[in-house]
Design an enzyme around this catalytic site. Structure first.
Site, short mmCIF file in Angstrom:
data_model
loop_
_atom_site.label_atom_id
_atom_site.label_comp_id
_atom_site.label_asym_id
_atom_site.label_seq_id
_atom_site.Cartn_x
_atom_site.Cartn_y
_atom_site.Cartn_z
N GLY A 2 0.82 -1.43 0.01
CA GLY A 2 -0.02 -0.01 0.07
C GLY A 2 0.92 1.20 0.15
O GLY A 2 0.21 2.31 0.52
N SER A 3 2.13 1.09 -0.41
CA SER A 3 2.93 2.43 -0.65
C SER A 3 2.24 3.65 -1.62
O SER A 3 2.25 4.81 -1.18
CB SER A 3 4.20 2.29 -0.98
OG SER A 3 4.49 1.84 -2.39
N ASN A 4 1.82 3.06 -2.39
CA ASN A 4 0.88 4.02 -3.37
C ASN A 4 -0.30 4.40 -2.95
O ASN A 4 -0.68 5.64 -3.00
CB ASN A 4 0.67 3.38 -4.83
CG ASN A 4 1.82 3.25 -5.69
OD1 ASN A 4 2.32 4.26 -6.15
ND2 ASN A 4 2.33 2.07 -5.92
N HIS A 56 1.26 0.77 -13.23
CA HIS A 56 1.91 -0.35 -13.91
C HIS A 56 3.37 -0.15 -13.70
O HIS A 56 3.91 0.88 -14.32
CB HIS A 56 1.41 -1.05 -15.00
CG HIS A 56 2.25 -2.41 -15.28
ND1 HIS A 56 1.91 -3.64 -14.85
CD2 HIS A 56 3.17 -2.64 -16.08
CE1 HIS A 56 2.52 -4.40 -15.42
NE2 HIS A 56 3.40 -3.96 -16.12
N MET A 106 -3.98 -7.04 -7.02
CA MET A 106 -3.54 -8.10 -8.09
C MET A 106 -4.47 -8.73 -8.61
O MET A 106 -4.35 -10.23 -8.46
CB MET A 106 -2.61 -9.07 -7.03
CG MET A 106 -1.45 -8.19 -6.45
SD MET A 106 -0.41 -7.12 -7.63
CE MET A 106 0.80 -8.50 -8.05
N ARG A 107 -5.41 -8.36 -9.05
CA ARG A 107 -6.70 -9.18 -9.70
C ARG A 107 -7.12 -8.57 -10.93
O ARG A 107 -7.06 -7.28 -11.20
CB ARG A 107 -7.66 -9.21 -8.88
CG ARG A 107 -7.69 -9.93 -7.60
CD ARG A 107 -8.71 -10.48 -6.86
NE ARG A 107 -8.36 -10.92 -5.65
CZ ARG A 107 -8.09 -12.62 -5.81
NH1 ARG A 107 -8.54 -13.03 -6.92
NH2 ARG A 107 -7.51 -13.24 -4.90
C1 GRF Z 1 3.42 -1.04 -7.48
O1 GRF Z 1 4.60 -1.14 -8.14
C2 GRF Z 1 2.45 -0.95 -8.65
O2 GRF Z 1 2.97 -0.45 -9.85
C3 GRF Z 1 1.96 -2.27 -9.36
O3 GRF Z 1 2.16 -3.01 -7.62
C4 GRF Z 1 2.93 -2.30 -6.82
C5 GRF Z 1 2.31 -1.91 -5.40
O4 GRF Z 1 3.01 -1.45 -4.50
N1 GRF Z 1 0.89 -2.54 -9.66
P1 GRF Z 1 2.41 -0.87 -3.33
O5 GRF Z 1 1.39 -2.03 -2.71
O6 GRF Z 1 1.70 0.30 -3.55
O7 GRF Z 1 3.45 -0.61 -2.31
#
Ligand code: GRF
Length: 193
Positions: free
Chosen positions: A13-15, A110, A91-92
């Protein structure tokens, strides 16, 4: 009215955190109204709780089938009056119940320069392939895997001698800036139309 945003995530969940912080900083004109997660034990749920953001976790294994799973998600999105969905490490594959209800309103991040290296292991695939550059892509979600129309991209050179982990860290730093910016671009487009 402030746009109501949902983020879908499966893991770290860093994003998600970067988007929430950009909203708090006034860089994205949205309310992060819901975190949805397909794994009730994922760290991202704790992060949402720490930030006071409502979350919902539904495990596909607890649903009768994929349509039932996505129908339950759609009902939750409707209830929270969500207008835009940002997938961030979800991841789905998104299926018909959600795609039809939120056409043009689901976006994804992505970690490659699409169309190069789609799929789950994009960073490692690019590093192993020995290409000189990779990147980050933000795109609308369609029925394919990482195939929808592009919204934003940034190129990232792969440095000589760099480990895959070092590359991954640099990619994440770009993601955390590019995704909030792209979300704001999409919201700006909605406001104009
Ligand atoms: C990121 O690299 C994103 O581009 C990919 O999955 C990763 C998720 O990272 N789809 P986080 O969970 O947001 O840290």
């Amino acid at each position: 009215m402030t746009l109501r945003l949902a983020v879908f995530a499966s893991g770290t969940g860093s994003n998600f955190v970067a988007i929430a912080q950009a909203i708090d900083a006034g860089k994205v004109d949205a309310e992060l109204a819901l975190l949805f997660c397909d794994n009730p034990n994922a760290p991202v749920i704790t992060r949402a709780a720490e930030m006071g953001i409502p979350s919902l976790a539904i495990a596909p294994a607890d649903c009768a089938n994929r349509v039932d799973y996505e129908t339950r998600i759609r009902e939750a999105l409707d209830e929270s009056q969500i207008q835009l969905v940002a997938l961030a490490g979800y991841m789905r594959i998104v299926g018909a119940p959600l795609l039809e209800s939120y056409e043009g309103r689901i976006i994804n991040i992505h970690p490659s320069l699409l169309p190069a290296f789609p799929g789950r292991h994009a960073i490692e695939d690019a590093w192993v392939a020995g290409v000189s550059e990779t990147g980050v892509s933000i795109h609308y979600v369609d029925e394919g895997i990482d195939t929808g129309p592009l919204i934003a991209q940034q190129r990232i050179p792969i440095l000589p001698g760099e480990t895959c982990e070092e590359l991954e860290n640099r990619i994440h730093r770009v993601e955390h800036r590019l995704y909030p910016d792209a979300i704001q671009t999409v919201i700006g487009g909605f406001n104009e139309s």
